[in-house]
Design an enzyme around this catalytic site. Structure first.
Site, short mmCIF file in Angstrom:
data_model
loop_
_atom_site.label_atom_id
_atom_site.label_comp_id
_atom_site.label_asym_id
_atom_site.label_seq_id
_atom_site.Cartn_x
_atom_site.Cartn_y
_atom_site.Cartn_z
N GLU A 94 -6.85 4.13 -0.24
CA GLU A 94 -6.40 4.76 0.99
C GLU A 94 -5.90 6.18 0.70
O GLU A 94 -5.40 6.44 -0.39
CB GLU A 94 -5.27 3.96 1.64
CG GLU A 94 -5.71 2.65 2.21
CD GLU A 94 -4.58 1.92 2.91
OE1 GLU A 94 -4.88 0.94 3.60
OE2 GLU A 94 -3.41 2.32 2.76
N CYS A 153 5.47 -2.45 8.02
CA CYS A 153 5.80 -1.17 8.66
C CYS A 153 5.60 -1.27 10.17
O CYS A 153 4.69 -1.94 10.65
CB CYS A 153 4.97 -0.06 8.07
SG CYS A 153 5.25 0.19 6.31
N CYS A 175 1.14 -7.90 5.54
CA CYS A 175 0.62 -6.71 4.87
C CYS A 175 -0.90 -6.74 4.70
O CYS A 175 -1.57 -7.72 4.94
CB CYS A 175 1.35 -6.43 3.58
SG CYS A 175 3.10 -6.05 3.91
N ASP A 176 -1.39 -5.60 4.22
CA ASP A 176 -2.74 -5.15 4.52
C ASP A 176 -3.87 -6.02 4.01
O ASP A 176 -4.83 -6.27 4.72
CB ASP A 176 -2.93 -3.73 3.97
CG ASP A 176 -1.97 -2.73 4.59
OD1 ASP A 176 -0.83 -3.12 4.87
OD2 ASP A 176 -2.34 -1.58 4.77
N LYS A 177 -3.84 -6.43 2.76
CA LYS A 177 -4.98 -7.14 2.18
C LYS A 177 -4.74 -8.63 2.08
O LYS A 177 -5.67 -9.40 1.85
CB LYS A 177 -5.29 -6.59 0.78
CG LYS A 177 -5.38 -5.08 0.70
CD LYS A 177 -6.33 -4.50 1.73
CE LYS A 177 -6.26 -2.99 1.78
NZ LYS A 177 -4.96 -2.45 2.17
N SER A 190 -5.11 4.86 5.32
CA SER A 190 -4.06 3.95 5.76
C SER A 190 -4.15 3.78 7.26
O SER A 190 -4.61 4.66 7.99
CB SER A 190 -2.70 4.54 5.39
OG SER A 190 -1.67 3.88 6.08
N ASP A 231 0.81 -1.21 0.00
CA ASP A 231 0.00 0.00 0.00
C ASP A 231 0.85 1.27 0.00
O ASP A 231 0.47 2.28 -0.59
CB ASP A 231 -0.93 0.00 1.21
CG ASP A 231 -2.12 -0.92 1.01
OD1 ASP A 231 -2.09 -1.73 0.06
OD2 ASP A 231 -3.08 -0.85 1.79
#
Length: 548
Positions: free
Chosen positions: A439, A191, A119-121, A465, A78
């Site tokens: 985002e 992150c 990570c995000d998705k 985000s 992202d």
């Protein structure tokens, strides 16, 4: 076993022949077949080490008497996708990943599988597939990177975005921005703050679908490989005992996860992911559940972006088991993939740093991290990370500055056209309108970097985000593209935000809104390929942007 469909009987000789080409022999056909969904790539920092994690999972599977098979799935970073058309593919990738896992596991009649993710998705996509297929499964999340350093100052990706805002305001030199750029992300892993990737890792552990300690152990922590190996052994045990995801996960499991989310101040993206995941598990939770739990759950730690601490600090303080220990009295006792119940897992937790993890009677905030606001702009709801907002912004009224895309809003912020007392409205960035509900870390970080975090709010039918902070309200539903009332807002309208009262309104009567919407035509962005399919199928943000 499920895999008997491809390996038992004379009529399965063609399938066995192909499997022998993979290197299998007669002995392997008596073993459970275990898939490993691997999101490794060398683009995303959170994924560049996942092949090592996968090798550890394979070792555990082999030790327990299983036969591992590895397959790949995509992953979008992202941070790299932010601020350009790539971000319109990020949320879309969640459902692509889910479909990839289903296709591979079901297409090859695997007996069980492990999702190796970060990570995000990717993590929510794999969890959605887990609930949908109900084939024995567990997750290994890859872990966060170390905190970046600039002298004594701790850095992360959020620091870089906000540095750009500071530079545009004339308070930071270009050299300083580059120095922060080169220091903020020091190595592999997701992150380092409690952004979406790490929030979902923590909630996967809280759901009981990854093993103890997985959610907060860092990418370069030797424990990560130990947990991965143990996960490989455990999945074979679960296959032999026929323990499926829906045997572990109930609606109460999701309510527990929401409680943990509220207590740690997780990303607002969980208000998309948990409802979508819960639907695939057959026990849906809603935005109303988030708000009800948040009202009675104290915020007991203060991690970036809203506070000073990192995932490493949370891990050192005891991780998710310690969080569960603090919340134990309010948890429903449900099974977990560890082979114990959630309360047994909570009992094993130890708080090692009470400054980082506070007791419920001395929290950082009395309510949880997320609040759900409703009103005549957002009749179906909107979401704000209240734990990352200055007290001065908990109630706010301001003049609407309306933009029909993120870039125009960001340009206005950088140019100094946005001033104290403004409410930036960014619309046509929802699930259907964008499409893909991008985002918006850039505009929120620019607002913070320019020193406007206590005097400018932002509302959008898009999302943020996990690194966003300040008066940023997203997921406004219905979205503008679908004829939601956010489409009626005009420059100069007064918008009232009251987070304690859970209200988001524009000072217009219902009749005035209806009059403005009488000749409504949505802003159309041409779409092709996966975006066209997504726009046709996706539900609204308040429903988790789930594909109907």
């Amino acid at each position: 076993m499920r895999s008997d469909a491809i390996k038992k009987g004379l009529d399965k000789a063609p399938a066995r022949s192909l499997l022998r080409a993979d290197g299998l022999d007669d002995e392997d056909f008596d073993k459970p077949f275990i898939g490993i969904a691997n999101s490794w790539n060398d683009i995303v920092p959170g994924h560049i080490h996942l092949n090592e994690v996968v090798e550890a999972v394979k070792e555990g599977i082999i030790e327990a008497g299983g036969k591992p098979f590895v397959f790949g799935v995509p992953a979008v970073c992202d941070g790299i996708a932010m601020g350009h058309k790539g971000m319109r593919y990020s949320l879309i990738s969640r459902d692509v990943i889910s479909d990839c896992c289903e296709v591979m596991v079901e297409g090859h009649a695997l007996d069980g599988w492990v999702g190796v993710s970060n990570c995000d998705k990717v993590t929510p996509g794999m969890l959605m597939a887990m609930g949908r297929m109900n084939v024995p499964g567990l997750m290994v999340t890859g872990g966060a990177m170390e905190v970046g350093k600039d002298g004594d100052r701790s850095l992360d990706l959020q620091s870089v975005f906000e540095a750009i805002g500071s530079h545009s305001a004339g308070t930071m030199s270009e050299e300083d921005v580059i120095r922060i750029e080169c220091s903020a992300c020091p190595g592999r892993g997701s992150c380092s703050g409690l952004f979406t990737a790490n929030t979902m890792a923590c909630l996967t552990e809280a759901l009981g679908l990854s093993l103890k300690g997985c959610g907060t152990s860092l990418a370069d922590d030797v424990r990560k490989l130990s947990i991965a190996r143990a996960t490989g052994r455990r999945i074979v045990e679960m296959v032999k005992a026929d323990i499926k995801p829906r045997d572990i996960i109930t609606r109460e499991s999701f309510l527990n996860a929401i409680r943990v989310d509220m207590a740690i101040g997780g990303s607002t993206n969980t208000a998309l992911h948990l409802p979508a995941i819960s639907r695939d598990f057959g026990c849906p939770v809603t935005l109303d559940d988030f708000d009800e739990v948040s009202r009675v759950t104290p915020h007991i730690t203060s991690l970036r972006p809203g506070g000073p601490y990192s995932i490493k600090d949370l891990d050192d303080a005891g991780g998710i088991p310690a969080v569960l220990n603090i919340l134990s009295d309010s948890l429903d006792d449900v099974p977990t993939g560890n082979g114990c119940t959630i309360k047994e897992l909570a009992a094993s937790g130890v708080v090692r740093n009470p400054k980082v993890l506070r007791p419920v009677d001395n929290p950082f905030h009395q309510q949880g991290g997320i609040a759900v606001l409703k009103g005549n702009i957002a009749p179906n709801g909107s979401v704000v990370k209240q734990s990352a907002i200055s007290p001065k912004m908990m109630t706010f009224s301001g003049r609407a500055r309306v933009f029909d895309c993120e870039k125009d809003a960001a340009d206005a912020i950088v140019s100094g056209d946005i001033v104290p007392g403004d409410v930036v409205v960014i619309r046509y960035e929802g699930p259907k309108g964008a499409p893909g509900m991008p985002e918006m870390l850039s505009p929120t970080s620019l607002i913070m970097g320019r020193g406007l975090g206590e005097s400018v709010a932002l509302i959008t039918d898009g999302r943020f985000s996990g690194a966003s902070r300040g008066g940023a309200i997203g997921h406004v539903s219905p979205e503008a593209y679908a004829g939601g009332p956010i489409a009626a807002v005009r420059d100069g309208d007064i918008i009232d935000i009251d987070i304690p009262a859970r209200k988001l309104d524009v000072r217009l009567s219902d009749e005035e809104i209806a009059d403005r919407m009488r000749d409504f035509k949505p802003l159309e962005r041409p779409v092709t390929g996966v975006q066209r399919k997504y726009r046709k199928l996706v539900s609204s943000g308040d429903k988790g942007a789930y594909l109907e």
